[in-house]
Write a protein that holds these residues in place. Structure first.
Motif, short mmCIF file in Angstrom:
data_model
loop_
_atom_site.label_atom_id
_atom_site.label_comp_id
_atom_site.label_asym_id
_atom_site.label_seq_id
_atom_site.Cartn_x
_atom_site.Cartn_y
_atom_site.Cartn_z
N TYR A 73 0.83 -1.21 0.00
CA TYR A 73 0.00 0.00 0.00
C TYR A 73 0.87 1.26 0.00
O TYR A 73 0.61 2.21 -0.75
CB TYR A 73 -0.93 -0.03 1.22
CG TYR A 73 -1.88 1.13 1.27
CD1 TYR A 73 -2.85 1.31 0.29
CD2 TYR A 73 -1.81 2.07 2.31
CE1 TYR A 73 -3.72 2.39 0.33
CE2 TYR A 73 -2.68 3.13 2.36
CZ TYR A 73 -3.64 3.30 1.37
OH TYR A 73 -4.50 4.37 1.41
N MET A 74 1.91 1.25 0.83
CA MET A 74 2.78 2.43 0.89
C MET A 74 3.48 2.63 -0.46
O MET A 74 3.60 3.75 -0.95
CB MET A 74 3.84 2.27 2.00
CG MET A 74 3.28 2.17 3.40
SD MET A 74 2.46 3.68 3.94
CE MET A 74 3.83 4.59 4.59
N ASP A 75 3.93 1.52 -1.07
CA ASP A 75 4.59 1.62 -2.38
C ASP A 75 3.65 2.19 -3.43
O ASP A 75 4.02 3.04 -4.24
CB ASP A 75 5.05 0.22 -2.85
CG ASP A 75 6.36 -0.18 -2.18
OD1 ASP A 75 6.96 0.69 -1.52
OD2 ASP A 75 6.75 -1.36 -2.30
N GLU A 76 2.38 1.70 -3.36
CA GLU A 76 1.39 2.14 -4.34
C GLU A 76 1.17 3.65 -4.22
O GLU A 76 1.18 4.37 -5.23
CB GLU A 76 0.09 1.39 -4.02
CG GLU A 76 -1.02 1.55 -5.02
CD GLU A 76 -2.29 0.92 -4.42
OE1 GLU A 76 -2.22 -0.22 -3.91
OE2 GLU A 76 -3.34 1.59 -4.45
N ILE A 77 1.03 4.13 -3.00
CA ILE A 77 0.78 5.57 -2.81
C ILE A 77 1.97 6.37 -3.32
O ILE A 77 1.81 7.37 -4.00
CB ILE A 77 0.53 5.88 -1.32
CG1 ILE A 77 -0.81 5.30 -0.93
CG2 ILE A 77 0.56 7.38 -1.06
CD1 ILE A 77 -1.17 5.50 0.50
N ARG A 78 3.15 5.87 -3.01
CA ARG A 78 4.33 6.64 -3.41
C ARG A 78 4.48 6.65 -4.93
O ARG A 78 4.88 7.66 -5.50
CB ARG A 78 5.57 6.10 -2.72
CG ARG A 78 5.51 6.45 -1.25
CD ARG A 78 6.64 5.90 -0.49
NE ARG A 78 7.90 6.52 -0.83
CZ ARG A 78 9.03 6.28 -0.18
NH1 ARG A 78 9.03 5.44 0.83
NH2 ARG A 78 10.14 6.88 -0.52
N SER A 79 4.16 5.52 -5.57
CA SER A 79 4.31 5.54 -7.03
C SER A 79 3.24 6.44 -7.66
O SER A 79 3.48 7.11 -8.65
CB SER A 79 4.32 4.13 -7.62
OG SER A 79 3.12 3.51 -7.32
N GLN A 80 2.05 6.50 -7.01
CA GLN A 80 1.02 7.43 -7.52
C GLN A 80 1.52 8.87 -7.45
O GLN A 80 1.21 9.70 -8.28
CB GLN A 80 -0.24 7.35 -6.66
CG GLN A 80 -1.14 6.18 -6.99
CD GLN A 80 -2.20 6.00 -5.88
OE1 GLN A 80 -2.38 6.84 -5.01
NE2 GLN A 80 -2.87 4.86 -5.91
N ARG A 81 2.29 9.15 -6.39
CA ARG A 81 2.77 10.53 -6.22
C ARG A 81 4.01 10.79 -7.06
O ARG A 81 4.54 11.87 -7.04
CB ARG A 81 3.14 10.78 -4.75
CG ARG A 81 2.07 10.48 -3.79
CD ARG A 81 1.56 11.72 -3.04
NE ARG A 81 0.23 11.47 -2.55
CZ ARG A 81 -0.02 10.86 -1.40
NH1 ARG A 81 0.95 10.49 -0.62
NH2 ARG A 81 -1.26 10.64 -1.03
N GLY A 82 4.55 9.71 -7.66
CA GLY A 82 5.73 9.88 -8.51
C GLY A 82 7.01 9.69 -7.76
O GLY A 82 7.37 10.51 -6.91
#
Ligand code: FMN
Length: 422
Positions: free
Chosen positions: A404-413
């Motif tokens: 989940y943390m990875d997903e959010i960070r990749s969404q933010r770039g």
């Protein structure tokens, strides 16, 4: 204890007073992570140490249980062991995230009300920590009913007897408790690496003369003192933590005792740039503060439409260090000078948790603190939105948390970034 044969196992080598000296020689205050029941466990201590915290307290450990049960000892006091230095040319045993098991100077804090209990617990903990501390500040009713924590502020002779007995016991065990008056080079002094400290953490009374009587009694002869340093939480046992610390009391106590022994302040250390006092060991030197800057709470600060009035900050020349609890929970990089938590702190914490595990709920609680609005001046900056933090608390295992943390960070770039809550 067979000190000779166990020397190889002894890991902490640094006497904490040497850290106070080192901080002073770097023209700064010593930085400390407060004891926090539930939270100041190994992975968190390693994280704050990575970001410049000099000295870390364990949560309060009940001496009675610690002495009687091996299981209590195993669960209450977790320490790291040194990582072997990698051979030249070999990939390091570090974890690729810049984290290694280096010494995290650690103080074991005990809740105790008898000299024998405290000295026994200190004796058991001493091979694994740099010093022991007595909690004289816990205001919780169960602790006071047991005559522990803040109840000890009414029993100064007993506290003195406890620290005197503890020093004597550690000395009999072969530890150097003579206030770091030895050389840290083992070739020069065989006691090098065996220095251990004894300290207390207190609250204040509403009548400050009683606090001064307490400190004078516990300190003893200032040239051969009973405690290495003192941590002052300038609130009474009945003052809620939403009320600002008593700066006037802090000013009086540091000017009276700060030349006799190092004094740390605990309370409202929210960022290095918004402290409600100044010191020649603080850089840059802020001169003005707001009367309510120290009362910032997650619930009220961003909402207040009225800027508070401005007042001059008191100068505390005899303060030796800063201890933070709530703000360090929210931003483990506080003492590196950052006003809000960087993603890097989340990375370091997660790596440390992988190596020094925490229960899922506790680890997730840490993450929600780090990814929330924190205690910095910008109350609208956070790594995750409130909705994202709530979602995090619903995760059932660490793999989902990491994904989940990875997903959010990749969404933010890439590296991620702050979200604006406003
Ligand atoms: C969650 C939590 C747990 C705490 N546990 C302890 C403890 O075990 N021993 C202690 O002396 N103080 C404890 N305290 C008090 C803190 O060490 C500190 O003195 C107080 O929170 C004021 O500092 P702060 O304004 O930086 O939060 C605790 C505080 C918090 C928020």
């Amino acid at each position: 204890m067979d000190t000779e044969s166990e020397d190889g196992l002894i890991w902490p080598k640094i006497h904490p007073l040497k850290l106070f000296d080192a901080a002073k020689s770097q023209n700064r205050l010593l930085y400390a992570c407060a004891p926090m029941v539930r939270y100041s466990k190994l992975a968190f201590r390693q994280t704050v140490h990575h970001f410049g915290t000099d000295l870390c307290w364990t949560p309060m450990i009940l001496a009675k249980e610690f002495n009687r049960s091996r299981f209590a000892r195993d669960s209450d006091l977790t320490i790291s062991t040194p990582t072997p230095v990698p051979a030249p040319g070999r990939k390091g045993e570090g974890d690729g995230c810049g984290v290694r098991d280096e010494e995290v100077p650690t103080i074991a804090q005990f809740g105790a009300n008898q000299p024998l209990e405290l000295s026994r617990a200190a004796s058991l903990a001493a091979p694994y920590v740099n010093g022991v501390d007595l909690n004289c500040g816990c205001p919780q009713s169960w602790a006071c009913a047991e005559k522990l924590g803040a109840a000890l502020m009414e029993r100064r002779e007993l506290v003195r007897d406890m620290v005197v007995e503890t020093r004597a016991r550690l000395s009999r065990d072969g530890w150097a408790v003579d206030l770091a008056n030895y050389d840290s080079n083992p070739d020069v002094d065989p006691r090098a690496g065996r220095g251990r400290s004894v300290s207390v953490k207190i609250r204040v009374h509403s009548d400050l003369r009683r606090t001064m009587d307490f400190i004078t009694t516990v300190l003893g002869d200032e040239h051969n003192r009973n405690i290495d340093w003192l941590t002052i939480h300038p609130r009474t046992r009945r003052t809620p933590s939403s009320v600002p610390i008593n700066i006037e009391a802090l000013e009086i106590l540091t000017s009276t005792y700060g030349t006799k022994l190092p004094v740390l302040v605990s309370g409202d250390v929210f960022t290095l740039s918004t402290l409600p006092y100044t010191s020649h060991l603080l850089d840059p030197q802020p001169t003005f503060t707001t009367t309510s800057s120290s009362s910032i709470t997650p619930d009220n600060a961003a909402d207040s439409p009225h800027p508070p009035p401005t007042t001059r900050k008191p100068h505390l020349p005899n303060l030796s260090g800063l201890m933070s609890a709530r703000a360090l929970l929210a931003n483990p990089a506080l003492f590196s000078g950052l006003d809000s938590c960087p993603w890097e702190a989340v990375d370091v914490f997660m790596t440390n948790v992988a190596r020094a595990p925490l229960p899922l709920k506790l680890g997730v609680h840490h993450l929600t603190e780090m990814c929330g609005p924190g205690f910095g001046p910008d109350r609208n900056a956070a790594l995750l939105t409130k909705k994202e933090r709530v979602r995090l608390t619903e995760m059932g295992n660490w793999v989902d948390v990491i994904d989940y943390m990875d997903e959010i960070r990749s969404q933010r770039g890439g590296e991620g970034g702050m979200v604006r809550l406003a």
